[in-house]
Design a protein around this motif. Structure first.
Motif: not given
Length: 446
Positions: A304-325
């Motif tokens: 999962g860590i690898t998949s998240i990093k790979d996919n977010l690297q592909r969309t590096r220019e996009s801004r994301f909001l993540i809340v870890i509750d």
């Protein structure tokens, strides 16, 4: 206008844009990162100044943000990155399939990227028959023969483009002969469809039943964690006792800021989900919420860590909001917060009971929840006990007792107020005695 039948989506594949970009690119350019409702996929020479532009203007007139490259790409933007951002932020994709569409590798690469998301795809068949794309025949077949003959693009990419084109021909769409009346009617119908799709978007999170003292809480948070209206860092920690209102504050921030980002996700009760061995489910949810990937099973946390990093690297220019509750372990943050893969203008909010966790994770901007003041405590308790702002006659002393016992903790005030609601004074006195005894024991044996 006739419609085609509905069919499924294409399979996951690597970034189809990679074959269109220079191998050793050294590009540093700004990117105006915006979130779009609609992405318009088209071959410029065929329809840019006709159907595509009319459709773009029709959507814009209805307050719908659409991406048409000639209208939305700004000076300094790196073109492939701007297109990727638009595709992954849009919830509706419109594919205008014209006679020479298949000749354009850009059109086909965009289409392949569109199929990697969960966004709705609406095909518009402009002076063509859906069967030409479904069976790869006539001009479509000639275009693919040229792609295969010149060897510019890898065979597996060309095959992927062909598969996506066949898939899109099976999605319910519109056939248009190009007459003015049909063009106007089509634009109206597409706008109506997009408006309906927007209404299906996630409704805002309910912050609290009674938002007592929330304005003051938000102002205090902003004074500590913001500078000139911007967060001081891309990861913010909120810590405090259980029931102190951390999740309430995080939900408020999420509702008010998510529109500024290309994708957003709120991962509730991470501590509890970790106990249930559900971190991989949270990883899957994160990918689905941020970049609209189809939800798929993740084998283990490291995958999962690898998949998240790979996919977010592909969309590096996009801004994301993540809340870890409600996190309580570094393993959770390692699994869900890919800081190195995020755009510098993304934002991560972590809520926890333990400030030490934030320090260990290198979170420099931390906000400590404060107790509710007596006035707000009294008001919140009364709302839950009497369903009104003020105290019922004859209950003043009892209310003060409960407010003191709850110690300014919003959750305790809500629970105790709801517990005694509708009961007589004798029951209130009994429950207050019990609560006071428990409080005294905790003070003696913390």
């Amino acid at each position: 206008m006739a419609s085609t039948s509905t069919s499924g989506r294409g399979e996951w594949a690597p970034d189809p844009f990679s074959v269109l970009e220079p191998h050793n690119k050294m590009i540093k350019s700004s990117l105006s990162v915006k979130q779009f409702d609609v992405f318009i996929n088209h071959r410029g020479p065929d329809v840019k100044t006709t159907l595509a532009l009319q459709l773009y203007n029709s959507l814009k007139n209805e307050g719908i943000s659409a991406y048409l490259d000639s209208e939305e790409t700004e000076l300094g933007d790196y073109f492939p990155s701007a297109i990727k951002n638009a595709i992954f932020s849009a919830r509706v994709h419109i594919a205008i399939l014209s006679r020479r569409y298949a000749e354009s590798a850009w059109c086909l690469a965009e289409l392949a990227l569109m199929f990697q998301t969960e966004a709705r795809i609406i095909p518009l068949f402009y002076h063509v028959q859906p069967s030409d794309f479904r069976h790869i025949k006539n001009g479509v077949a000639d275009a693919f023969s040229k792609h295969e003959e010149n060897g510019r693009y890898p065979n597996h990419d060309v095959q992927q483009w062909k598969d996506c084109l066949q898939n899109v021909s099976g999605i319910k769409g519109y056939e248009l002969n190009g007459q003015n009346d049909d063009l106007n009617k089509l634009c109206c119908e597409v706008v109506t469809t997009v408006v309906k799709e927007k209404k299906k978007r996630k409704i805002p999170l309910q912050v609290a039943k009674y938002e007592v003292g929330l304005d003051e809480l938000v102002k205090d948070f902003q004074s500590h964690c913001q500078s000139n209206g911007e967060m001081k860092d891309k990861i913010i920690g909120i810590f405090g006792m259980g029931g102190s209102g951390k999740t309430t504050l995080a939900k408020y921030l999420f509702n008010n800021k998510s529109s500024e980002f290309s994708g957003s996700t709120f991962l509730f009760d991470v501590r509890g989900r970790h106990v249930k061995d559900e971190l991989t489910s949270l990883q899957s949810q994160l990918l689905k919420d941020l970049i609209h990937l189809k939800e798929k099973s993740i084998g283990n946390i490291n995958d999962g860590i690898t998949s998240i990093k790979d996919n977010l690297q592909r969309t590096r220019e996009s801004r994301f909001l993540i809340v870890i509750d409600d996190a309580d372990h570094l393993k959770q943050l390692d699994a869900l917060v890919p800081i190195d893969a995020l755009n510098s203008k993304s934002l991560v909010i972590v809520t926890t009971r333990d400030e030490r966790l934030l320090i260990q994770a290198g979170v420099n901007v931390r906000y400590k929840m404060k107790e509710m003041n007596p006035e707000h405590s009294r008001e919140l308790f009364c709302w839950h006990a009497f369903q009104k702002q003020s105290c019922k006659s004859g209950f003043q002393n009892l209310v003060e007792g409960f407010v003191k016992v709850c110690g300014g903790l919003p959750l305790a005030l809500q629970v105790m107020g709801a517990h005694v609601s509708g009961s007589d004074k004798s029951y209130w006195k009994l429950e207050l005695d019990v609560a006071e005894n428990i409080t005294q024991r905790h003070k003696r044996y913390p």
